[in-house]
Design a protein around this motif. Structure first.
Motif, PDB file in Angstrom:
ATOM      1  N   TYR B  72      21.285 -34.940 -81.736  1.00 25.50           N
ATOM      2  CA  TYR B  72      21.985 -33.896 -81.014  1.00 25.50           C
ATOM      3  C   TYR B  72      21.029 -32.751 -80.774  1.00 25.50           C
ATOM      4  CZ  TYR B  72      26.920 -35.104 -80.696  1.00 25.50           C
ATOM      5  OH  TYR B  72      28.103 -35.637 -80.331  1.00 25.50           O
ATOM      6  N   PRO B  73      20.149 -32.861 -79.787  1.00 29.77           N
ATOM      7  CA  PRO B  73      19.187 -31.775 -79.584  1.00 29.77           C
ATOM      8  C   PRO B  73      19.801 -30.560 -78.928  1.00 29.77           C
ATOM      9  CG  PRO B  73      18.804 -33.521 -78.012  1.00 29.77           C
ATOM     10  CD  PRO B  73      19.892 -33.998 -78.893  1.00 29.77           C
ATOM     11  N   VAL B  74      20.812 -30.763 -78.078  1.00 32.68           N
ATOM     12  CA  VAL B  74      21.417 -29.632 -77.380  1.00 32.68           C
ATOM     13  C   VAL B  74      22.920 -29.717 -77.596  1.00 32.68           C
ATOM     14  CG1 VAL B  74      19.689 -29.430 -75.599  1.00 32.68           C
ATOM     15  CG2 VAL B  74      21.589 -30.967 -75.290  1.00 32.68           C
ATOM     16  N   ALA B  75      23.585 -28.677 -77.149  1.00 33.71           N
ATOM     17  CA  ALA B  75      25.039 -28.675 -77.235  1.00 33.71           C
ATOM     18  C   ALA B  75      25.579 -29.794 -76.378  1.00 33.71           C
ATOM     19  CB  ALA B  75      25.565 -27.335 -76.749  1.00 33.71           C
ATOM     20  N   LYS B 109      37.800 -31.328 -77.486  1.00 31.91           N
ATOM     21  CA  LYS B 109      38.111 -30.030 -76.891  1.00 31.91           C
ATOM     22  C   LYS B 109      37.399 -28.894 -77.595  1.00 31.91           C
ATOM     23  CE  LYS B 109      42.672 -30.495 -76.945  1.00 31.91           C
ATOM     24  NZ  LYS B 109      44.097 -30.338 -76.634  1.00 31.91           N
ATOM     25  N   ILE B 110      37.293 -28.999 -78.902  1.00 27.78           N
ATOM     26  CA  ILE B 110      36.742 -27.854 -79.627  1.00 27.78           C
ATOM     27  C   ILE B 110      35.229 -27.833 -79.478  1.00 27.78           C
ATOM     28  CG2 ILE B 110      38.579 -27.739 -81.298  1.00 27.78           C
ATOM     29  CD1 ILE B 110      36.814 -29.326 -83.162  1.00 27.78           C
ATOM     30  N   PRO B 111      34.629 -26.652 -79.533  1.00 28.53           N
ATOM     31  CA  PRO B 111      33.165 -26.610 -79.520  1.00 28.53           C
ATOM     32  C   PRO B 111      32.635 -27.110 -80.854  1.00 28.53           C
ATOM     33  CG  PRO B 111      34.041 -24.416 -79.808  1.00 28.53           C
ATOM     34  CD  PRO B 111      35.213 -25.310 -79.600  1.00 28.53           C
ATOM     35  N   LEU B 116      23.255 -27.452 -84.211  1.00 28.44           N
ATOM     36  CA  LEU B 116      22.733 -26.276 -84.909  1.00 28.44           C
ATOM     37  C   LEU B 116      22.900 -26.420 -86.408  1.00 28.44           C
ATOM     38  CD1 LEU B 116      23.931 -23.392 -82.637  1.00 28.44           C
ATOM     39  CD2 LEU B 116      21.653 -24.282 -82.894  1.00 28.44           C
ATOM     40  N   THR B 117      22.516 -27.545 -86.951  1.00 26.49           N
ATOM     41  CA  THR B 117      22.509 -27.681 -88.404  1.00 26.49           C
ATOM     42  C   THR B 117      21.423 -26.787 -88.982  1.00 26.49           C
ATOM     43  OG1 THR B 117      21.038 -29.539 -88.098  1.00 26.49           O
ATOM     44  CG2 THR B 117      23.370 -30.008 -88.363  1.00 26.49           C
ATOM     45  N   PRO B 118      21.517 -26.450 -90.243  1.00 30.90           N
ATOM     46  CA  PRO B 118      20.491 -25.570 -90.823  1.00 30.90           C
ATOM     47  C   PRO B 118      19.077 -26.099 -90.642  1.00 30.90           C
ATOM     48  CG  PRO B 118      22.329 -25.759 -92.318  1.00 30.90           C
ATOM     49  CD  PRO B 118      22.624 -26.682 -91.179  1.00 30.90           C
ATOM     50  N   ALA B 120      18.005 -27.870 -88.137  1.00 35.26           N
ATOM     51  CA  ALA B 120      17.617 -27.635 -86.745  1.00 35.26           C
ATOM     52  C   ALA B 120      17.272 -26.169 -86.529  1.00 35.26           C
ATOM     53  CB  ALA B 120      18.757 -28.054 -85.820  1.00 35.26           C
ATOM     54  N   ILE B 121      18.061 -25.294 -87.124  1.00 30.30           N
ATOM     55  CA  ILE B 121      17.806 -23.873 -86.924  1.00 30.30           C
ATOM     56  C   ILE B 121      16.465 -23.484 -87.519  1.00 30.30           C
ATOM     57  CG2 ILE B 121      18.611 -21.579 -87.523  1.00 30.30           C
ATOM     58  CD1 ILE B 121      21.408 -22.547 -87.278  1.00 30.30           C
ATOM     59  N   LYS B 122      16.189 -24.088 -88.666  1.00 32.67           N
ATOM     60  CA  LYS B 122      14.890 -23.782 -89.280  1.00 32.67           C
ATOM     61  C   LYS B 122      13.759 -24.213 -88.371  1.00 32.67           C
ATOM     62  CE  LYS B 122      15.247 -24.451 -93.735  1.00 32.67           C
ATOM     63  NZ  LYS B 122      15.186 -25.012 -95.068  1.00 32.67           N
ATOM     64  N   LYS B 123      13.901 -25.396 -87.801  1.00 29.41           N
ATOM     65  CA  LYS B 123      12.838 -25.878 -86.906  1.00 29.41           C
ATOM     66  C   LYS B 123      12.711 -24.996 -85.680  1.00 29.41           C
ATOM     67  CE  LYS B 123      13.052 -30.798 -87.792  1.00 29.41           C
ATOM     68  NZ  LYS B 123      13.299 -32.089 -87.196  1.00 29.41           N
ATOM     69  N   HIS B 124      13.848 -24.580 -85.142  1.00 30.13           N
ATOM     70  CA  HIS B 124      13.803 -23.719 -83.966  1.00 30.13           C
ATOM     71  C   HIS B 124      13.100 -22.418 -84.292  1.00 30.13           C
ATOM     72  CE1 HIS B 124      17.615 -25.738 -82.126  1.00 30.13           C
ATOM     73  NE2 HIS B 124      16.576 -26.533 -82.121  1.00 30.13           N
TER      74      HIS B 124
END
Lengths: 689, 325
Positions: B72-75, B109-111, B116-118, B120-124
């Motif tokens: 899941y690289p993007v939303a 339906k829900i976002p 954006l797992t932790p 992934a956020i760290k890598k970003h």
């Protein structure tokens, strides 16, 4: 999904306080010192205006980057998902393609939809005028394909040339000439460009013709026709330059011609396979003391190579052309050298040393070779497939030179390099070299050079076959999980190679997994693959749970055979498949299914092997049922197998038979002994033993 | 689509790779799974080409230690075949459980924040470090930040999927400043607070100016700065008519020259006059301790409102003043 990101801009403090130093008098009119515009580069330091006056706040200079830099940085944190199909497909188990044919048809369907939408937009432009895109996206707006200007004028002619309407622009030109107006040299030149590029055909018809040529090129790329296609290069496909076509006519009508006119005519003639006319035109150019440009020279090199002469003559002609190029002070570019190498390919063994000379010359001038250059060299040096002592080591030099380099597209043939390199690796059976090539593919953006689908499949098929052959089984299985089916759909041959590698490494427990994967890849109906699997599974006895797994797999394969049966009128079950399935059922203890298989033998008229019948006999003994034993003997007798006799003896010996059973048995043996003599003579023809 | 019938057709036409015009599109020779009613010859149920079967979901092939940000690289919407979690969602029927993830519209339906797992956020963050400059070393505490940079500007940028990048909400600019960091004297501060009205928050001493009347963010920012400048200058100026301020408009109760002062002085003078003590003057009276005390109690009563304490203080001070204790 809308996401709001709030930015906090820190503002430099306004000079509002009464300073201790008293530099500013009149605190009522401080001007804001530092305006923070969004595009500003450096903020000046806040000078010692702090009340403390001790520390200075140094604000570093703001960095700027281009529009996609952040996205690219974020994209560098993700890798390829090894279980997913390529992103162009919908990620759903029902909608993912299961074979290369399907994936191609899905992509074609998608593109066809886009084309349909474009067609509708362009045929009804008045419904698509509202533009909500901000900033404006020109390619989504309707395009106008019809010329607007209707009068006979040079502007109308220019418009038709821009819209690439070949016939309309030629007609307009003729009308202009008849009306007596002179057409400017520039416009005539652009008309000549249009005609020479499309070979005096309409663009749509032109591309239809080109398809047949492209298909020949594809065959050249596949494994089979490497040598034959080179001989076929002389055949005429595609658009041919007709004598006295519109381009030549207009060229003759031109009152004045400049170098551009000659050049474009030469290039058009060479493109559409009229080398003799091209060389004549070049002679005319020289007679008029004009100079050609580098693209024309590239075409002339091609024309020279296309003439029917001996190799060394052709090479000398090419060298002479290059000398003339130098004399006319035209600097060669990458295309020049690539064209020379492309033509040298057809010279077979003669072309090797000139190719190396060309390469050296290229480096001396300082032109960086592209992937197409290396591709031509590889093709030249590795033309025939046999890897005897004569094969050269040039591939190693090439790889040493280009390893780690990132290439950009410079030549249309750049995407053929990886395929030919992997072919060479495969024929040399060198796994390290293959890893190097694959590493080059994964550097930077080089993976864009893998080419269209069939080339990518070819590359990966060769790579995977080499891995199965040469690499340890664990690494091979890792590659298998990585590549299949997300990168390419394997041929059934590739899977058979994998099975053989598993056999060598004694990892037959992976076979059920491979069977499941091959169902997903669309190989559920390939009998060679299924037979190979069954044969490997049935060959030896396995530990109990593995035997269970094998039996499940065999049942699954049986069901595919049955569904295949249902669809076709003539059922065909290979004999070995029947044998193996029966053996597997027996060994896993599924005696019911195994006995059903016996019935199938009779139905499809296939002959069971003698070991199989012995195993059935063992199982009958284990379950101690003489009726089953007799049934086996009857089956053997129905096929008049020589083993029937030994079976009968065994039945007599091991089982306690009732009177009718003994009679039935006796009848069988009597019947069989008559046919025994005849069966002996053609026992060889009974296959499947 | 029957996979077996496709290869035959496509193999016959090697030129099918090129893109054709719409009018000569891919010819529909292959029929979808239900071939029965369309074909001319009667095909029995068994001979119909079998329906396309769905593959097993790819969660079965996923390794436990796979790289989740790559899946899941993007939303992206929730894909039940790609998320290996046994998620359930939905209101259950009686004696049932919430619905499973396959085909579950509620989960779509829900976002979701699967991208954006932790990890992934760290890598970003690691990747985005190159775009950042260093924080100034001198600003190592909040107070210092406030001291050097008292004005804070809030802006918002909006990103959405669609043909247009413009969003009218992006022009809003909010300016926040603490009044203590502005150089205001008492009158200026009161005047400023009166001028801005609701935009000032008394508890946090923050003036908030939110502008969105201009079409561009830059213009709104300029306008907010202009407003701040004008407010500052105007609050320092004293107009002539400000002298005529009535008691009702005043921010806080000022005792000098108020009716309470007049009243108490009159009362005391009357008392003194009744006692035949005419020598005392207003200034003397004002200077006495009781008057001071009384002043303090009245001011606190008026400013802080009625409470036990203030009322009792007032009572005491009045008693002392009138010598009633």
């Amino acid at each position: 999904m809308a996401a709001a990101a709030s930015a906090r801009w820190l503002r430099v403090r306004c000079r509002l306080s009464l300073p201790l130093t008293g530099r500013w008098i009149g605190a009522c009119e401080p001007a804001p010192r530092c305006r923070f515009c969004s595009g500003s580069a450096a903020l000046p330091k806040v000078e010692g205006t702090d009340v403390t006056g001790i520390e200075e706040v140094v604000i570093p200079k703001r960095k700027t980057w281009d529009k996609v830099a952040v996205l690219q940085a974020l994209a560098s944190t993700v890798n390829r998902d090894v279980t997913a199909a390529p992103y162009a497909f919908l990620d759903d188990p029902y909608l993912t393609p299961t074979s290369s044919v399907e994936s191609r048809s899905f992509l074609l369907a998608k593109k066809s939809g886009e084309n349909a939408a474009k067609f509708i937009i362009n045929s009804h432009p008045k419904y698509f005028q509202k533009d909500i895109a901000e900033p404006h996206i020109p390619c989504l707006m309707p395009e106008c394909f019809e010329p607007q200007l209707e009068d006979v004028s040079e502007a109308a002619l220019k418009e038709r040339i821009k819209l690439k309407k070949v016939k309309a622009s030629v007609d307009m030109f003729d009308q202009l000439l008849q009306a007596g107006t002179t057409v400017s040299l520039e416009t005539t030149n652009s008309l000549l460009d249009l005609l020479c590029y499309y070979g005096d055909q309409e663009p749509s018809a032109y591309y239809n013709f080109q398809q047949t040529e492209k298909s020949e090129e594809l065959e050249e790329a596949t494994e089979e026709n490497t040598v034959k296609s080179k001989k076929r290069a002389g055949q005429q496909f595609g658009v041919i330059w007709r004598a006295k076509n519109n381009a030549e006519r207009i060229f003759a009508l031109m009152p004045e011609k400049n170098a551009h006119s000659y050049c474009t005519m030469i290039r058009g003639m060479v493109k559409h396979r009229a080398p003799v006319e091209a060389l004549n035109m070049y002679a005319e150019l020289l007679n008029n003391r004009l100079h050609a440009d580098v693209y024309t020279f590239n075409s002339l090199i091609e024309a020279t190579a296309a003439m029917n002469e001996k190799f060394d003559e052709k090479w000398n002609n090419i060298l002479e052309l290059l000398n003339q190029m130098v004399a006319q002070k035209v600097t060669p570019n990458l295309q020049t050298f690539n064209t020379i190498l492309k033509c040298l390919r057809r010279f077979y063994a003669f072309g090797k040393s000139p190719a190396l000379q060309t390469l050296r010359e290229m480096k001396a001038i300082g032109i960086e070779p592209s992937l197409a250059t290396y591709h031509y060299i590889i093709q030249l040096f590795y033309q025939n497939e046999n890897v005897s002592k004569g094969s050269s080591l040039v591939i190693y030099d090439i790889m040493n030179e280009i390893v780690g380099k990132k290439f950009s597209p410079q030549d249309p043939d750049d995407d053929m390099f990886f395929q030919s390199a992997m072919k060479v690796c495969s024929s040399l059976r060198d796994l390290e070299l293959a890893y190097q090539v694959h590493g080059l593919l994964n550097t930077g953006d080089n993976r864009k050079f893998i080419g269209p689908d069939h080339r990518r499949n070819f590359y990966y098929s060769k790579f995977f076959s080499l891995l199965c052959l040469m690499e340890q089984i664990d690494v091979t299985l890792k590659w298998y999980k990585d590549l299949i089916p997300s990168v390419f759909f394997p041929h059934s041959q590739a899977l058979i190679d994998l099975l053989q590698a598993l056999d060598v490494a004694n990892r037959l427990d992976m076979i059920p997994q491979i069977w499941r994967d091959s169902k997903e890849c669309g190989h559920a109906f390939r009998s060679e693959l299924k037979e190979e699997m069954l044969m490997l599974m049935a060959r030896d006895r396995q530990p109990a749970e593995l035997q269970e797994a094998f039996a499940d797999c065999a049942a699954d394969i049986k069901s595919t055979f049955e569904s295949q049966d249902a669809r076709q009128t003539a059922p065909h079950w290979p004999a070995s498949a029947l044998n193996c399935i029966a053996v597997l059922f027996l060994r896993a203890g599924r005696t019911q299914d195994a006995w059903k298989m016996l019935g199938l033998f009779r139905k499809h008229n296939k002959i069971p092997r003698s070991e199989l019948l012995n195993e059935f006999m063992d199982s009958a003994k284990a379950s101690n049922s003489p009726a089953q034993a007799i049934e086996i003997v009857q089956l053997a007798g129905a096929f008049s197998l020589p083993v029937c006799e030994s079976l009968t003896k065994r039945v007599m010996a091991d089982f306690a038979l009732s009177q009718e059973q003994k009679e039935a048995l006796g009848y069988l043996t009597a019947y069989d002994s008559d046919g025994d003599s005849s069966s002996d003579s053609d026992s060889d023809s009974r296959g499947g033993k | 689509m029957a996979a077996a019938s496709l290869p035959a057709w496509l193999c016959l036409q090697p030129g099918a790779r090129a893109l054709r015009a719409f009018s000569t599109a891919v010819s529909p020779t292959t029929l979808p799974g239900k071939a029965g009613p369309r074909t001319t010859e009667r095909t029995s149920r068994l001979e119909r080409p079998s329906r396309r079967k769905a593959l097993p979901p790819r969660t079965e092939k996923m390794a436990v230690d796979q790289d989740w940000p790559s899946v899941y690289p993007v939303a992206a919407p929730f894909k039940p075949s790609a998320v290996p979690l046994p998620v359930r969602m939905g209101y259950p029927v009686k004696m049932g459980v919430p619905m499973a993830k396959e085909g579950n519209l509620e989960l779509l339906k829900i976002p979701n924040f699967l991208h954006l797992t932790p990890v992934a956020i760290k890598k970003h963050c690691e990747a985005l470090k190159d775009f950042c400059t260093e924080w100034p070393a001198a600003l190592d505490s909040d107070e210092k930040c406030e001291k050097h940079f008292p004005i804070e500007i809030d802006t918002a940028d909006y990103v959405s999927a669609g043909p247009s990048i413009r969003n009218p909400k992006a022009r809003v600019v909010t300016l926040r400043v603490k009044l203590s960091s502005l150089n205001l004297d008492d009158h200026a501060k009161k005047k400023l607070i009166k001028l801005v009205g609701e935009r000032y928050c008394k508890t946090t001493d923050v003036l908030t100016i939110k502008t969105d009347r201009c079409p561009l963010k830059r213009q709104n920012y300029d306008y907010a700065m202009y407003l701040l400048t004008v407010l500052y200058h105007e609050s320092w100026k004293t107009e002539d008519w400000e002298k005529n301020i009535t008691e009702a408009d005043m921010q806080e109760y000022i005792w000098t020259n108020s009716s309470s002062e007049k009243n108490i002085l009159e009362t005391l003078l009357q008392i003194k006059a009744a006692e035949k003590n005419l020598e005392v003057t207003k200034e003397e009276l004002l200077g006495t301790k009781e008057i001071e005390d009384y002043k303090k109690c009245v001011v606190s009563l008026k400013n802080e409102g009625d409470s036990e304490y203030t009322l009792s203080q007032y009572k005491e001070s009045v008693k002392r003043l009138l010598n009633l204790t």
